[in-house]
Scaffold this motif. Structure first.
Motif, short mmCIF file in Angstrom:
data_model
loop_
_atom_site.label_atom_id
_atom_site.label_comp_id
_atom_site.label_asym_id
_atom_site.label_seq_id
_atom_site.Cartn_x
_atom_site.Cartn_y
_atom_site.Cartn_z
N LEU A 419 18.10 -17.56 -4.45
CA LEU A 419 16.86 -16.69 -4.07
C LEU A 419 16.94 -15.55 -4.91
O LEU A 419 15.71 -14.91 -5.43
N GLN A 420 18.06 -14.78 -5.13
CA GLN A 420 18.32 -13.83 -5.83
C GLN A 420 17.91 -13.92 -7.54
O GLN A 420 17.56 -13.15 -7.93
N SER A 421 18.49 -15.08 -8.02
CA SER A 421 18.21 -15.12 -9.37
C SER A 421 16.63 -15.73 -9.78
O SER A 421 16.53 -15.42 -11.04
N MET A 422 16.00 -15.93 -8.80
CA MET A 422 14.75 -16.61 -9.21
C MET A 422 13.87 -15.62 -8.60
O MET A 422 12.49 -15.84 -8.87
N ASN A 423 14.02 -14.56 -7.85
CA ASN A 423 13.11 -13.48 -7.54
C ASN A 423 13.82 -12.32 -7.91
O ASN A 423 14.59 -11.95 -7.82
N GLU A 424 12.59 -11.24 -7.63
CA GLU A 424 12.83 -9.67 -7.97
C GLU A 424 12.50 -9.15 -6.65
O GLU A 424 11.41 -9.49 -5.90
N VAL A 425 12.82 -7.87 -6.35
CA VAL A 425 12.70 -7.04 -5.36
C VAL A 425 11.03 -6.62 -5.58
O VAL A 425 10.87 -6.12 -6.53
N CYS A 426 10.46 -6.85 -4.27
CA CYS A 426 9.10 -6.30 -4.35
C CYS A 426 9.10 -4.70 -4.58
O CYS A 426 9.41 -4.04 -3.88
N PRO A 427 8.25 -4.51 -5.43
CA PRO A 427 8.00 -2.99 -5.96
C PRO A 427 7.26 -2.28 -4.84
O PRO A 427 7.32 -1.00 -4.94
N TYR A 428 6.66 -2.99 -3.97
CA TYR A 428 5.78 -2.23 -2.78
C TYR A 428 6.77 -2.13 -1.44
O TYR A 428 6.61 -0.93 -1.20
N CYS A 429 7.25 -2.99 -1.15
CA CYS A 429 8.10 -3.11 -0.02
C CYS A 429 9.34 -2.78 -0.09
O CYS A 429 10.37 -2.49 0.83
N HIS A 430 9.94 -2.73 -1.59
CA HIS A 430 11.60 -3.01 -1.83
C HIS A 430 12.44 -3.69 -1.09
O HIS A 430 13.46 -3.13 -0.59
N GLY A 431 11.97 -4.79 -0.76
CA GLY A 431 12.84 -5.72 -0.23
C GLY A 431 12.55 -5.84 1.15
O GLY A 431 13.51 -6.73 1.78
N THR A 432 12.10 -4.73 1.88
CA THR A 432 11.97 -4.68 3.21
C THR A 432 11.03 -5.74 3.94
O THR A 432 11.24 -6.27 5.09
N GLY A 433 10.26 -6.20 3.23
CA GLY A 433 8.91 -7.19 3.56
C GLY A 433 8.06 -6.53 4.63
O GLY A 433 7.19 -7.16 5.17
N LEU A 434 8.07 -5.23 4.79
CA LEU A 434 7.15 -4.38 5.56
C LEU A 434 6.38 -3.42 4.51
O LEU A 434 7.08 -2.91 3.80
#
Length: 520
Positions: A419-434
């Motif tokens: 998951l880490q190697s194929m995805n980047e942290v969302c620039p909007y939620c910064h990985g929180t999902g919220l």
């Protein structure tokens, strides 16, 4: 069981899938911007020693200094100094274990102070054990090992080990005798699983290649100043062929002609008898679609994974651990509840082990199984996990199920998970999902204007925000933006910017263009 290796190569990445009866059991991704580092050997220099955490940091020329724990500073440290012209010696053990890369827990550490014979500024030869994860640098060891197809060379170790997966006593004895006859001076050797039933000439040829590699490494260390990379291990694809092309693999399918030639070239050197297993697949349809792998990969990206009887597991990543929740499927009568719960938990145990391997998840894991009343049933879940984990190449430790239905597991972590190697942290939620609710953002704007009114007064302010928030500010018979202007007797303009996070806003002075957001 039909076992196959399917390799898909594109301009941006190479993906390797291993299937058993068409079911995905292992998956690797190689990106050009993130090359495989495990096994690479660096000539570094000790930057800091921190006895408090029993570790040293070594400058190897990367963004972060490498982390060298005292337990990874082996007895061979003094002997390795001979590479740089120092005197040294090493001790000898005999063990029957396959370790790739090799790590020794018997180290040159003072047993009372646990401070190794290491000093700041010292040049040191180290090998990468774990790739960088997040803000953490690589983890390294001073116990160098050079893996080949059939054996692993251990410079200055002089151990002879046989893979535990070779269980036949006569074959183990034969291989150990062969190893004693071909082992180079002042080196150790681990005989790998692939060496089973192989002739002495094949093992000797593999060892000759490894000995040459070690000679080149020593020469590089003598002629270069640290920090520098002096040995690059194989790429992800080649290392999979080296380590996982076992006799039970029936075919290797490759969709890239270039990669096909590379793989055939490598196999022709190490084991020509397996060349017929490599096939270049020419097809208009993508290779992973042909073998039904693409859909299975999509399931890897999902938080929820279905189980055969209607239940499902949910996999959540936290900062400290991975949490897995097992949920039952269809409602069952109370009298059958224990039996149905056991059935779902057993299915979950098998699928969880498969998912951990596929996603390459490491670290601490906590699994919340469906509650079971009987101790014998709890033990069945624990035993099922132990059985399934025997298929896993990573080191595993697990504890029996608690009264609350919880099982704790640790799994060896070597690199970022899939998951880490194929995805980047969302620039909007910064990985929180919220994301902050729009109503709360408007409340924050109102609070800002309240504080601003006390100290300053500008003719026109600009609220810069994402169009989603802009839509909310323009909502209603009387727009929210209009209400704010009347409330604070302040003229406010709206400027929408699609590049802005939906959970952020800026307030700017129209007169000066100054960003006032953080001032109030």
């Amino acid at each position: 069981m039909k076992k196959e290796i399917i390799i898909n190569s594109s301009t941006t990445q190479t993906r390797v899938a291993i299937t058993e009866d068409s079911k995905l059991v292992d998956f690797f991704v190689e990106n050009p911007e993130k090359e495989r580092m495990v096994g690479d050997i660096y000539f570094g220099r000790v930057a800091r020693i921190l006895p408090g955490i029993k570790a040293a940091f070594v400058d190897i020329g990367l963004k972060h200094d490498a982390f060298l724990h005292f337990s990874d500073i082996g007895k061979r440290l003094e002997a390795l100094q001979t590479v740089f012209g120092d005197d040294g010696d090493s001790e000898v053990d005999d063990e029957d274990d396959e370790k790739i890369p090799h790590t020794s827990k018997d180290d040159s550490v003072n047993k009372e102070t646990e401070v190794p014979k290491l000093r700041k500024g010292q040049d040191i030869l180290i090998q990468i054990l774990k790739e960088p994860i997040g803000n953490k640098g690589v983890r390294v060891t001073s116990s160098i090992s050079i893996p080949g197809r059939f054996c692993v060379l251990l410079p200055f170790d002089r151990k002879i080990g046989i893979s535990k997966k070779i269980v036949d006593f006569k074959e183990r004895r034969r291989l150990k005798k062969l190893a004693r006859g071909i082992i180079p001076q002042n080196c150790g050797l681990i005989i790998r699983t692939a060496a089973k039933d192989q002739d002495e000439d094949i093992l000797a040829s593999d060892l000759k290649y490894l000995s040459k590699a070690w000679g080149d490494i020593q020469e590089q260390a003598r002629t270069n100043e640290p920090p520098t990379l002096i040995y690059k291990d194989l790429s992800t694809t080649s290392s999979v062929i080296r380590d996982l092309l076992t006799p039970d693999v029936s075919k290797i399918f490759v969709d890239s002609k270039k990669l096909y030639r590379e793989i055939r070239g490598y196999i022709s050197l190490v084991q020509p008898a397996l060349l017929d297993k490599v096939e270049h697949l020419k097809d208009d349809e993508p290779i992973f679609e042909t073998f039904g792998i693409e859909q299975q990969i999509k399931l890897l990206m999902q938080r929820q994974v279905p189980l055969p009887s209607g239940g499902h597991i949910v996999i959540d990543h936290t900062e400290a651990m991975i949490v897995v929740d097992v949920n039952s499927g269809r409602y069952a009568a109370k009298k059958d509840q224990e039996l149905n719960s056991l059935k779902t938990d057993l299915e979950a145990a098998r699928e969880i082990v498969r998912q951990l391997r596929l996603r390459d998840i490491g670290g601490l894991m906590v699994i919340d199984f469906i509650d079971l009343e009987e101790d014998k049933n709890r033990k069945k879940i624990y035993d099922e996990l132990k059985k399934e984990f025997k298929k896993d190449r990573a080191k595993i430790a697990l504890l029996p199920m608690t009264d609350f239905g919880i099982i704790q597991i640790t799994r060896q972590r070597i690199r970022e998970n899939i998951l880490q190697s194929m995805n980047e942290v969302c620039p909007y939620c910064h990985g929180t999902g919220l994301l902050t609710k729009q109503s709360n953002l408007i409340h924050e704007i109102e609070e800002w204007l309240t504080k601003y009114k006390i100290y300053h007064r500008e003719r026109v302010l600009i609220i810069k925000c994402n169009p989603h928030l802009g839509l909310k500010l323009k909502e209603g018979k009387i727009k929210t933006l209009t209400k704010l202007q009347f409330k604070f007797f302040q003229r406010i303009k709206l400027e929408e910017d699609i590049k802005m996070s939906p959970g952020k806003f800026k307030i700017i002075s129209e007169k000066t263009g100054e960003d006032l957001t953080d001032k109030y």
